[in-house]
Design a protein around this motif. Structure first.
Motif, PDB file in Angstrom:
ATOM      1  N   VAL A  55      45.024  -7.680  23.610  1.00 17.87           N
ATOM      2  CA  VAL A  55      45.457  -6.593  22.935  1.00 17.87           C
ATOM      3  C   VAL A  55      46.137  -7.102  21.682  1.00 17.87           C
ATOM      4  CG1 VAL A  55      47.043  -4.566  22.647  1.00 17.87           C
ATOM      5  CG2 VAL A  55      45.488  -4.812  24.720  1.00 17.87           C
ATOM      6  N   VAL A  56      47.081  -8.037  21.471  1.00 22.67           N
ATOM      7  CA  VAL A  56      47.801  -8.572  20.529  1.00 22.67           C
ATOM      8  C   VAL A  56      46.763  -9.096  19.299  1.00 22.67           C
ATOM      9  CG1 VAL A  56      49.601 -10.282  19.815  1.00 22.67           C
ATOM     10  CG2 VAL A  56      50.059  -8.922  21.858  1.00 22.67           C
ATOM     11  N   ALA A  57      46.006  -9.853  20.037  1.00 24.46           N
ATOM     12  CA  ALA A  57      44.935 -10.485  19.145  1.00 24.46           C
ATOM     13  C   ALA A  57      44.141  -9.531  18.348  1.00 24.46           C
ATOM     14  CB  ALA A  57      44.051 -11.432  19.631  1.00 24.46           C
ATOM     15  N   SER A  58      43.653  -8.371  19.322  1.00 29.26           N
ATOM     16  CA  SER A  58      42.971  -7.389  18.530  1.00 29.26           C
ATOM     17  C   SER A  58      43.725  -6.543  17.516  1.00 29.26           C
ATOM     18  CB  SER A  58      42.310  -6.583  19.784  1.00 29.26           C
ATOM     19  OG  SER A  58      41.589  -6.910  20.601  1.00 29.26           O
ATOM     20  N   PHE A  59      45.201  -6.494  17.795  1.00 31.52           N
ATOM     21  CA  PHE A  59      45.965  -5.548  16.791  1.00 31.52           C
ATOM     22  C   PHE A  59      46.077  -6.624  15.354  1.00 31.52           C
ATOM     23  CE2 PHE A  59      49.897  -5.520  14.684  1.00 31.52           C
ATOM     24  CZ  PHE A  59      50.406  -3.972  14.738  1.00 31.52           C
ATOM     25  N   ALA A  60      46.272  -7.809  15.580  1.00 28.20           N
ATOM     26  CA  ALA A  60      46.162  -8.562  14.333  1.00 28.20           C
ATOM     27  C   ALA A  60      44.806  -8.581  13.646  1.00 28.20           C
ATOM     28  CB  ALA A  60      46.545 -10.171  14.726  1.00 28.20           C
ATOM     29  N   ILE A  61      43.659  -8.582  14.241  1.00 30.41           N
ATOM     30  CA  ILE A  61      42.405  -8.303  13.512  1.00 30.41           C
ATOM     31  C   ILE A  61      42.561  -7.129  12.858  1.00 30.41           C
ATOM     32  CG2 ILE A  61      40.168  -8.351  14.100  1.00 30.41           C
ATOM     33  CD1 ILE A  61      40.397 -10.729  16.116  1.00 30.41           C
ATOM     34  N   SER A 165      33.393  -8.293  16.687  1.00 27.00           N
ATOM     35  CA  SER A 165      33.248  -9.158  17.902  1.00 27.00           C
ATOM     36  C   SER A 165      34.439  -8.955  19.157  1.00 27.00           C
ATOM     37  CB  SER A 165      33.321 -10.594  17.373  1.00 27.00           C
ATOM     38  OG  SER A 165      32.474 -10.909  16.352  1.00 27.00           O
ATOM     39  N   THR A 166      35.434  -8.403  18.518  1.00 25.76           N
ATOM     40  CA  THR A 166      36.490  -8.125  19.445  1.00 25.76           C
ATOM     41  C   THR A 166      37.045  -6.705  19.812  1.00 25.76           C
ATOM     42  OG1 THR A 166      37.964  -8.250  17.563  1.00 25.76           O
ATOM     43  CG2 THR A 166      37.661 -10.170  18.425  1.00 25.76           C
ATOM     44  N   VAL A 167      36.331  -5.913  19.082  1.00 31.15           N
ATOM     45  CA  VAL A 167      36.797  -4.329  19.384  1.00 31.15           C
ATOM     46  C   VAL A 167      36.617  -3.949  20.638  1.00 31.15           C
ATOM     47  CG1 VAL A 167      34.370  -3.341  18.918  1.00 31.15           C
ATOM     48  CG2 VAL A 167      36.409  -2.011  18.400  1.00 31.15           C
ATOM     49  N   SER A 168      35.563  -4.659  21.610  1.00 30.95           N
ATOM     50  CA  SER A 168      35.496  -4.107  23.142  1.00 30.95           C
ATOM     51  C   SER A 168      36.235  -4.981  23.926  1.00 30.95           C
ATOM     52  CB  SER A 168      34.115  -4.276  23.358  1.00 30.95           C
ATOM     53  OG  SER A 168      33.413  -5.425  23.283  1.00 30.95           O
ATOM     54  N   LEU A 169      37.009  -5.775  23.468  1.00 32.18           N
ATOM     55  CA  LEU A 169      37.807  -6.790  24.404  1.00 32.18           C
ATOM     56  C   LEU A 169      38.701  -6.051  25.323  1.00 32.18           C
ATOM     57  CD1 LEU A 169      38.174 -10.219  22.462  1.00 32.18           C
ATOM     58  CD2 LEU A 169      36.457  -9.616  24.053  1.00 32.18           C
ATOM     59  N   ALA A 170      39.616  -5.411  24.711  1.00 31.28           N
ATOM     60  CA  ALA A 170      40.518  -4.695  25.462  1.00 31.28           C
ATOM     61  C   ALA A 170      40.163  -3.671  26.707  1.00 31.28           C
ATOM     62  CB  ALA A 170      41.462  -3.720  24.408  1.00 31.28           C
ATOM     63  N   SER A 171      38.930  -3.028  26.399  1.00 34.97           N
ATOM     64  CA  SER A 171      38.299  -2.390  27.501  1.00 34.97           C
ATOM     65  C   SER A 171      37.943  -3.087  28.589  1.00 34.97           C
ATOM     66  CB  SER A 171      37.046  -1.491  26.698  1.00 34.97           C
ATOM     67  OG  SER A 171      37.773  -0.463  25.827  1.00 34.97           O
ATOM     68  N   GLY A 183      44.318   2.070  21.874  1.00 39.45           N
ATOM     69  CA  GLY A 183      45.306   2.640  20.951  1.00 39.45           C
ATOM     70  C   GLY A 183      46.257   1.758  20.326  1.00 39.45           C
ATOM     71  N   ILE A 184      46.817   0.719  21.195  1.00 38.16           N
ATOM     72  CA  ILE A 184      47.688  -0.326  20.562  1.00 38.16           C
ATOM     73  C   ILE A 184      46.718  -1.269  19.663  1.00 38.16           C
ATOM     74  CG2 ILE A 184      49.073  -2.301  21.100  1.00 38.16           C
ATOM     75  CD1 ILE A 184      49.893  -0.710  23.259  1.00 38.16           C
ATOM     76  N   SER A 185      45.698  -1.601  20.199  1.00 37.02           N
ATOM     77  CA  SER A 185      44.711  -2.518  19.522  1.00 37.02           C
ATOM     78  C   SER A 185      44.350  -1.916  17.970  1.00 37.02           C
ATOM     79  CB  SER A 185      43.573  -2.867  20.303  1.00 37.02           C
ATOM     80  OG  SER A 185      43.660  -3.194  21.327  1.00 37.02           O
ATOM     81  N   VAL A 186      44.032  -0.765  17.878  1.00 31.01           N
ATOM     82  CA  VAL A 186      43.478  -0.120  16.821  1.00 31.01           C
ATOM     83  C   VAL A 186      44.687   0.227  15.709  1.00 31.01           C
ATOM     84  CG1 VAL A 186      41.340   0.427  17.647  1.00 31.01           C
ATOM     85  CG2 VAL A 186      43.066   2.109  17.711  1.00 31.01           C
ATOM     86  N   ALA A 187      45.604   0.439  16.443  1.00 25.88           N
ATOM     87  CA  ALA A 187      46.991   0.706  15.658  1.00 25.88           C
ATOM     88  C   ALA A 187      47.131  -0.361  14.520  1.00 25.88           C
ATOM     89  CB  ALA A 187      48.113   0.856  16.379  1.00 25.88           C
ATOM     90  N   GLY A 188      46.759  -1.669  14.623  1.00 29.18           N
ATOM     91  CA  GLY A 188      47.040  -2.650  13.820  1.00 29.18           C
ATOM     92  C   GLY A 188      46.325  -2.233  12.474  1.00 29.18           C
ATOM     93  N   ALA A 189      45.321  -1.315  12.487  1.00 30.75           N
ATOM     94  CA  ALA A 189      44.757  -0.939  11.169  1.00 30.75           C
ATOM     95  C   ALA A 189      45.498  -0.214  10.382  1.00 30.75           C
ATOM     96  CB  ALA A 189      43.494  -0.163  11.293  1.00 30.75           C
ATOM     97  N   GLY A 190      46.514   0.912  11.192  1.00 31.90           N
ATOM     98  CA  GLY A 190      47.221   1.572  10.647  1.00 31.90           C
ATOM     99  C   GLY A 190      48.747   0.923  10.097  1.00 31.90           C
ATOM    100  N   CYS A 223      47.279 -16.371   9.403  1.00 27.55           N
ATOM    101  CA  CYS A 223      47.840 -15.514  10.844  1.00 27.55           C
ATOM    102  C   CYS A 223      46.724 -15.102  11.581  1.00 27.55           C
ATOM    103  CB  CYS A 223      48.257 -14.136  10.040  1.00 27.55           C
ATOM    104  SG  CYS A 223      49.829 -14.216   9.127  1.00 27.55           S
ATOM    105  N   LEU A 224      45.547 -15.013  11.148  1.00 26.32           N
ATOM    106  CA  LEU A 224      44.387 -14.996  12.045  1.00 26.32           C
ATOM    107  C   LEU A 224      43.893 -16.035  12.989  1.00 26.32           C
ATOM    108  CD1 LEU A 224      41.841 -12.266  10.208  1.00 26.32           C
ATOM    109  CD2 LEU A 224      43.734 -11.862  11.938  1.00 26.32           C
ATOM    110  N   MET A 225      44.237 -17.314  12.292  1.00 19.87           N
ATOM    111  CA  MET A 225      43.826 -18.536  12.972  1.00 19.87           C
ATOM    112  C   MET A 225      44.904 -18.630  14.219  1.00 19.87           C
ATOM    113  SD  MET A 225      41.169 -19.952  11.907  1.00 19.87           S
ATOM    114  CE  MET A 225      41.459 -21.553  12.820  1.00 19.87           C
TER     115      MET A 225
END
Length: 457
Positions: A55-61, A165-171, A183-190, A223-225
């Motif tokens: 989830v942390v990685a998805s948040f950063a992406i 590539s990563t949007v479905s990982l948390a699920s 919600g936490i993952s996609v909150a990274g966009a906001g 940051c992404l690396m």
């Protein structure tokens, strides 16, 4: 065994390759799932553990992909203020943001085959590199088409490779807490927009647009690396010609390159129609907030960045909050309410936003419901097709949004220019009508799933 599977291609959970070199599936590892078994039981999911690092990685992406696409309005306001591109209209400059947003979803149908060929982490690395290079190259753009190709097209493709590539990982790691995790993952966009909108304005004021773009590109890469090692799927795809091997959740099988069989699922078709329609209005307010503040409310450029930050803050909070609430009241119900209220807030509040205060009220309402809408798309898609088919299904869903994301804002800008330049009501009506129509398609999904009026679906 291959002959037996080939004679029953409709078996749930098993994808069969029809050509002569089809691989053998281990009898003990393979499991044929019925339709009722498509939604896995709670015991199959860790509900935490390493899943939280995913989830942390998805948040950063999400922070550096979707978050940055939403900040182009800040660049646009500065480009227009200093006449950076000679004889370029606001409509032609406004194409950059929609191009980037649309290209994010362009790789959608190709994500699973690309992952089966390159692997997940190499594909994300390619995306990270493309995003970073795009911003650095954009800093040298002297013609508008160069900005379209770099900060628009190249960044969008790179962001799409990372995000899709990563949007479905948390699920894959959560069931009961899936809404919260998504919600936490996609909150990274906001949060990304919240942080980068004022920061971009400040950097442009201090060092200029070119150096702002270079700094963003370099920081994005670093940051992404750093989070790349945290990207780890539970369900893996086989490369062409390799042998099947079991894992603790069943057989690992190679999926077809384009699983168009998903389109025979009635609810999935309605979900595609929802995505296609909603996209035409969804990003119009996001891209128009800074120019609207600058040219219609006659405010300083910093006010537009502040309004965009307010939108992003509320957006990020809602993605987590709506995700948490949806686990209790129903994810499809939540998607309908959020989509419907996006349209209502445009028509009922933005239409009357003649002061900064009213505009701030609209930004708060729209930010909340648009954030909830975004967080619910993966969760509802998982309910419709099942978790194992989620990557391919989301690829099709997001691909359906491309046309709307690319054309929505330019169409709104054209509507504005065709009438009174100082009266953007036509653009606002365009932005509000699209989600209202899209909400009707969600309502169809809702009652096809459960006809009871107050069911938690």
């Amino acid at each position: 065994m291959p002959a037996l599977l080939a004679s029953n291609p409709s078996s749930e959970g098993i994808d069969v390759v029809d050509d002569a070199s089809a691989f053998e599936v281990n009898v003990e590892a393979a499991s044929i799932k019925t339709e009722r078994e498509q939604e896995e039981s709670v015991e199959d999911f860790p509900e935490g553990g390493f899943g939280w690092w995913v989830v942390v990685a998805s948040f950063a992406i999400n922070f550096f992909t979707l978050g940055l696409t939403s900040t182009f309005g800040v660049y646009q306001a500065h480009f227009l203020a200093v006449h950076a591109f000679h004889n370029a209209s606001d409509t032609s400059i406004s194409w950059v943001g929609p191009i980037a947003s649309g290209c994010v979803f362009l790789p959608g149908p190709f994500i699973e085959p690309l992952m089966s060929v390159f692997g997940l982490k190499p594909l994300v690395f390619i995306g990270i590199l493309a995003c970073s290079v795009a911003f650095i190259l954009a800093s040298f753009a002297r013609e508008l088409w160069e900005l379209h190709m770099t900060q628009g097209f190249l960044f969008g493709i790179g962001a799409g490779l990372c995000y899709l590539s990563t949007v479905s990982l948390a699920s894959q790691y959560f069931d009961r807490k899936r809404g919260l995790a998504n919600g936490i993952s996609v909150a990274g966009a906001g949060i990304g927009t919240l942080v980068m909108a004022p920061l971009t304005h400040e950097m442009i004021a201090r060092v200029g647009i070119p150096w702002c773009q270079r700094i963003v590109g370099i920081c994005m890469f670093g940051c992404l690396m750093a989070v790349l090692p945290l990207i780890r799927p539970r369900f893996k795809l086989l490369e062409r010609g390799s042998n099947a091997s079991g894992h603790e959740y069943g057989a690992v099988v190679r999926r077809p390159y384009f699983d168009w069989r998903l389109l025979i699922i009635p609810r999935f078709n309605w979900l595609c129609l929802f995505a296609f329609t909603m996209a035409f209005g969804f990003l119009v307010p996001v891209f128009m907030i800074p120019p609207y503040s600058r040219f219609y409310l006659q405010q300083l450029p910093g006010t537009g960045a502040d309004l965009l930050s307010l939108y992003a803050a509320v957006n990020a909070i809602s993605r987590v909050l709506v995700g948490l609430v949806s686990d209790r009241v129903g994810r499809t119900n939540s998607l309908f309410i959020c989509t419907f209220m996006c349209g209502v807030s445009c028509l009922a509040i933005w239409s009357f936003a003649s002061t900064v205060g009213i505009m701030a009220l609209f930004v708060s309402f729209y930010g909340f419901f648009s954030g909830g809408l975004t967080s619910m798309i993966p969760a509802v898609t998982a309910q419709v097709v099942g978790v194992e088919k989620l990557p391919g299904a989301l690829g099709i869903i997001y691909f359906a949004q491309i046309l709307g994301y690319v054309l929505g804002s330019p169409i709104a800008s054209t509507i504005r220019r065709s009438g009174d330049r100082h009266n953007p009501v036509g653009s606002i009506i365009w932005a509000g009508t699209a989600p209202l129509i899209a909400s009707l398609f969600v309502l169809v999904i809702r009652f096809q799933t459960n006809r009871r009026l107050f069911a938690f679906v």
